[in-house]
Motif scaffolding. Sequence first.
Motif, PDB file in Angstrom:
ATOM      1  N   ALA A 251      22.663   0.045 -17.952  1.00  0.00           N
ATOM      2  CA  ALA A 251      21.721  -0.440 -16.944  1.00  0.00           C
ATOM      3  C   ALA A 251      22.283  -1.628 -16.162  1.00  0.00           C
ATOM      4  O   ALA A 251      21.987  -1.785 -14.978  1.00  0.00           O
ATOM      5  CB  ALA A 251      20.404  -0.841 -17.609  1.00  0.00           C
ATOM      6  N   ARG A 252      23.104  -2.436 -16.810  1.00  0.00           N
ATOM      7  CA  ARG A 252      23.589  -3.671 -16.173  1.00  0.00           C
ATOM      8  C   ARG A 252      24.927  -3.508 -15.475  1.00  0.00           C
ATOM      9  O   ARG A 252      25.145  -4.101 -14.407  1.00  0.00           O
ATOM     10  CB  ARG A 252      23.710  -4.766 -17.246  1.00  0.00           C
TER      11      ARG A 252
ATOM     12  N   THR B  97      13.713  -5.013 -22.373  1.00  0.00           N
ATOM     13  CA  THR B  97      13.422  -3.777 -23.106  1.00  0.00           C
ATOM     14  C   THR B  97      14.535  -3.408 -24.073  1.00  0.00           C
ATOM     15  O   THR B  97      14.271  -3.058 -25.224  1.00  0.00           O
ATOM     16  CB  THR B  97      13.194  -2.612 -22.116  1.00  0.00           C
ATOM     17  N   SER B  98      15.782  -3.509 -23.611  1.00  0.00           N
ATOM     18  CA  SER B  98      16.898  -3.120 -24.481  1.00  0.00           C
ATOM     19  C   SER B  98      17.077  -4.075 -25.652  1.00  0.00           C
ATOM     20  O   SER B  98      17.534  -3.675 -26.723  1.00  0.00           O
ATOM     21  CB  SER B  98      18.202  -3.063 -23.676  1.00  0.00           C
ATOM     22  N   GLY B  99      16.690  -5.337 -25.479  1.00  0.00           N
ATOM     23  CA  GLY B  99      16.908  -6.323 -26.532  1.00  0.00           C
ATOM     24  C   GLY B  99      16.116  -6.066 -27.795  1.00  0.00           C
ATOM     25  O   GLY B  99      16.500  -6.528 -28.879  1.00  0.00           O
TER      26      GLY B  99
ATOM     27  N   LYS C 183      17.881  -3.504 -12.472  1.00  0.00           N
ATOM     28  CA  LYS C 183      17.012  -4.682 -12.415  1.00  0.00           C
ATOM     29  C   LYS C 183      17.703  -5.947 -12.929  1.00  0.00           C
ATOM     30  O   LYS C 183      17.048  -6.952 -13.174  1.00  0.00           O
ATOM     31  CB  LYS C 183      15.742  -4.423 -13.247  1.00  0.00           C
ATOM     32  N   GLY C 184      19.014  -5.891 -13.151  1.00  0.00           N
ATOM     33  CA  GLY C 184      19.749  -7.066 -13.588  1.00  0.00           C
ATOM     34  C   GLY C 184      19.411  -7.467 -15.013  1.00  0.00           C
ATOM     35  O   GLY C 184      19.203  -6.621 -15.892  1.00  0.00           O
ATOM     36  N   SER C 185      19.304  -8.768 -15.246  1.00  0.00           N
ATOM     37  CA  SER C 185      19.065  -9.277 -16.602  1.00  0.00           C
ATOM     38  C   SER C 185      17.686  -8.907 -17.128  1.00  0.00           C
ATOM     39  O   SER C 185      17.427  -9.017 -18.336  1.00  0.00           O
ATOM     40  CB  SER C 185      19.232 -10.799 -16.629  1.00  0.00           C
ATOM     41  N   ASP C 186      16.779  -8.478 -16.254  1.00  0.00           N
ATOM     42  CA  ASP C 186      15.440  -8.072 -16.712  1.00  0.00           C
ATOM     43  C   ASP C 186      15.517  -6.888 -17.672  1.00  0.00           C
ATOM     44  O   ASP C 186      14.602  -6.676 -18.479  1.00  0.00           O
ATOM     45  CB  ASP C 186      14.567  -7.692 -15.516  1.00  0.00           C
TER      46      ASP C 186
END
Length: 452
Positions: A405-406, A230-232, A223-226
């Motif tokens: 993920a990224r 959640t991870s942040g 989902k890119g930067s989205d």
Amino acid sequence: MVELALRSLRRRASAFTASFLAMFLGATMIMAFASMLDTAEASGATGEARETLVTMASVVGGWGLLLVVFAVTSTLTLSVRQRASEIALLKSVGATPAQLARMIVGEAAGLAVAAALLAVVPAYPAGRALLGLLHGTDQVPADIGYRFGAVALSLGIGVTLVSAVAAALITARRATRVRVTESMTAAAIGDARLSRKRIVFAVLFLLVAVGEVVTTLTVMDGKGSDAMATSGQADIFAGIGLALLAPAIMRGATALAAGPMRALGGAAGDLAAATMRRRAGALASAVTPIILFVGTAVGTLYAQAIENEAMDAAGLSKTLDQKGIETLNFVVIGMVVLFTAIMLVNTLIAATAHRRREFGQTRLAGATPRQVLTAAALESVVLTVTGVVCGTVASAFTIVAFGLARRDSAVPPGNVGTFLAVVALAAVLTGVTSWAATRRAIAVPAVEAALR
């Protein structure tokens, strides 16, 4: 007991400094970010501008709120622990647990009201500067003016008061439920046991962090930067979970460090090892801001590095939304660095100042001022190493999840300089503060200090 609480605040102002500063800084931060909601409403902002203002207030303000509540609880716990002998004495003369709880809650409420009202002064320009940052990065049009209104005031004052009272109730329950003899013993030798509730909350925070990681690797994969949404947050939840386990962690770190400290420090090393074994509970309060500082700063900085490399690899220029994410990340870093750095310095000063009598007795027993300073330096080394290790573990929750993920890699891009810079800042803050506070504490003649 309310009157006793007010007298206690007046006569023991220095003992409440750490808690007051946590509330003051927390209220300032909450009001500054909450004013973005006032600004959005008063200006009639729509579209991306409104979304940016609301996101800045809710996301960063929410993270800040979590840190504030935890910091207030930590500092209040330290303050009450330092007064264990006083509380035990009040029990011995007939004070009931309910009366002692009212005293502690009354003190916390008085501090919270004063801190929140004073925080209005710096919160207003801080919120204006935040809006100026959004103007400068073209995320919010320049014609949207700043407004500091009811939302900022109600959230700042309300959240500060509620969090202070809640923290005081938690602290008071633990301090008042034990018997007089147990209180006297705890006051004399310290108490670093983990309560069942503390363990439960620690496990819950760690499970939430794991949940954020799983969500990032499954739902947000590709989902890119989205995926940063959640991870942040994972490093913050993991950092708080580890900080809740800090008393047990410090006991283990002290046991591991005892041998090297004795080998390297001689008599001062023996003194440091013995003192740290007895003060694991107080050391846990000091290591908490180091864990949060390292975990959040390292996690956020490397997450942004991952995002930048992914953009470069795709040959894309940053969109307005991506510039907003980058700004948001750097605001988070700045907020966390400032808040936790001040809390680190503040907690160490409060904890060391309380040891003036201990230092006096140690010197009367034969230790030289140089040995006391060396022992304090060794303690700060163990604190720093423990905090850095735990903080690094917490940051991995964000770095690994977002990296996979990224860009399908758990190894973050960039050099190790970023990590070393964060560690160096944590070490300098811990070492310099500990050394300066200890030096000031031993400036008092040993006999005079021992009789206080």
